[in-house]
Design a protein around this motif. Structure first.
Motif, short mmCIF file in Angstrom:
data_model
loop_
_atom_site.label_atom_id
_atom_site.label_comp_id
_atom_site.label_asym_id
_atom_site.label_seq_id
_atom_site.Cartn_x
_atom_site.Cartn_y
_atom_site.Cartn_z
N GLN A 36 0.83 -1.21 0.00
CA GLN A 36 0.00 0.00 0.00
C GLN A 36 0.86 1.27 0.00
O GLN A 36 0.62 2.20 -0.77
N GLU A 37 1.88 1.29 0.86
CA GLU A 37 2.70 2.49 0.99
C GLU A 37 3.64 2.68 -0.20
O GLU A 37 3.92 3.82 -0.61
N LEU A 38 4.14 1.61 -0.76
CA LEU A 38 4.95 1.72 -1.97
C LEU A 38 4.10 2.24 -3.13
O LEU A 38 4.54 3.12 -3.89
N ASP A 39 2.91 1.72 -3.25
CA ASP A 39 2.00 2.16 -4.31
C ASP A 39 1.72 3.65 -4.19
O ASP A 39 1.69 4.37 -5.20
N ALA A 40 1.51 4.13 -2.97
CA ALA A 40 1.23 5.55 -2.75
C ALA A 40 2.41 6.43 -3.15
O ALA A 40 2.23 7.63 -3.39
N ARG A 41 3.60 5.86 -3.21
CA ARG A 41 4.81 6.61 -3.57
C ARG A 41 5.23 6.37 -5.00
O ARG A 41 6.35 6.71 -5.39
N GLY A 42 4.36 5.77 -5.79
CA GLY A 42 4.64 5.57 -7.20
C GLY A 42 5.37 4.30 -7.56
O GLY A 42 5.67 4.06 -8.73
N VAL A 43 5.67 3.45 -6.57
CA VAL A 43 6.31 2.16 -6.84
C VAL A 43 5.20 1.11 -6.84
O VAL A 43 4.89 0.49 -5.82
N ARG A 44 4.57 0.96 -7.99
CA ARG A 44 3.36 0.15 -8.09
C ARG A 44 3.64 -1.25 -8.61
O ARG A 44 4.53 -1.44 -9.43
N GLY A 45 2.86 -2.20 -8.10
CA GLY A 45 2.97 -3.56 -8.58
C GLY A 45 3.81 -4.48 -7.72
O GLY A 45 4.13 -5.60 -8.14
N ALA A 46 4.17 -4.06 -6.51
CA ALA A 46 4.91 -4.94 -5.61
C ALA A 46 4.04 -6.13 -5.24
O ALA A 46 2.81 -6.03 -5.18
N ARG A 47 4.68 -7.26 -4.95
CA ARG A 47 3.96 -8.49 -4.63
C ARG A 47 4.54 -9.14 -3.39
O ARG A 47 5.68 -8.87 -3.00
N CYS A 48 3.76 -10.03 -2.80
CA CYS A 48 4.20 -10.80 -1.64
C CYS A 48 4.81 -12.12 -2.08
O CYS A 48 4.43 -12.69 -3.11
#
Length: 207
Positions: A36-48
């Motif tokens: 969520q926090e990475l996405d809010a900073r423009g680093v989108r598409g992270a996965r677990c």
């Protein structure tokens, strides 16, 4: 919306209430918070749970972001709930080994480390008068801040140690603690090392 308190609540429910301290799901809310926090900073598409190559062996990373067929960001999430005296030294060794393994394979990778540390049974070290949680925090601080040109294997770009106390429930020792600086630092490093990825994201957002 995922929060740090929500991650602590989830860990407490599994580890204490349900006595499932080794459950693979105990840090899932924390992982969701990272995404969520990475996405809010423009680093989108992270996965677990992404398998990442390493010099010694591949390893599952709790959260990872990929670009151009390579993992460019990995976040390791840990919890230490008991026996700090016996476990802290091992966790320090684990941290440096985990980071060096992936960095020797991919020196440009950005790495982050988050520890939820239960201070319920914290104790004072005889050698220096500090508690084990204070000692652990100082070591993590020294290992943090990895940046070019000092690509020292075993260090990390950013870290966060969150003190919790499960003696009286799912308690954050510092309820006002923010992980924003941690995510800001990771996002900054990712953008500096992968400018093409962020350019593509801006183009996509305008089409």
């Amino acid at each position: 919306m995922f929060t740090l308190q929500g991650a602590v609540d989830h860990l407490y429910q599994l580890a204490v209430v349900e006595n499932k301290g080794t459950s693979t799901q105990r840090l899932q809310v924390l992982a969701d918070l990272c995404i969520q926090e990475l996405d809010a900073r423009g680093v989108r598409g992270a996965r677990c749970e992404v398998q990442v190559p390493g010099m010694g062996r591949p390893k599952q990373w709790d959260v990872a972001w990929e670009h151009g067929g390579r993992v460019r960001l990995g976040i390791s999430l840990k919890s230490l709930l008991r026996n700090l005296l016996g476990s802290v030294p091992n966790r320090i060794d684990d941290l440096t080994g985990e980071m060096a393994n992936v960095q020797l394979w991919s020196p440009e990778i950005v790495t982050g480390y988050v520890m939820l540390l239960n201070i319920e049974d914290d104790s004072v070290r005889k050698t220096d008068g500090r508690t084990w949680s204070q000692f652990f925090s100082s070591v993590i601080d020294r290992l943090s801040g990895r940046r070019a040109p000092a690509w020292a294997p075993g260090m990390i770009e950013a870290s966060a140690l969150v003190r919790i106390n499960f003696a009286n429930g799912a308690t954050l020792v510092d309820p006002g603690q923010s992980l924003a600086p941690f995510f800001d630092r990771l996002a900054q490093c990712v953008k500096e090392r992968n400018p093409d990825a962020l350019l593509l994201a801006r183009v996509a957002s305008t089409t």
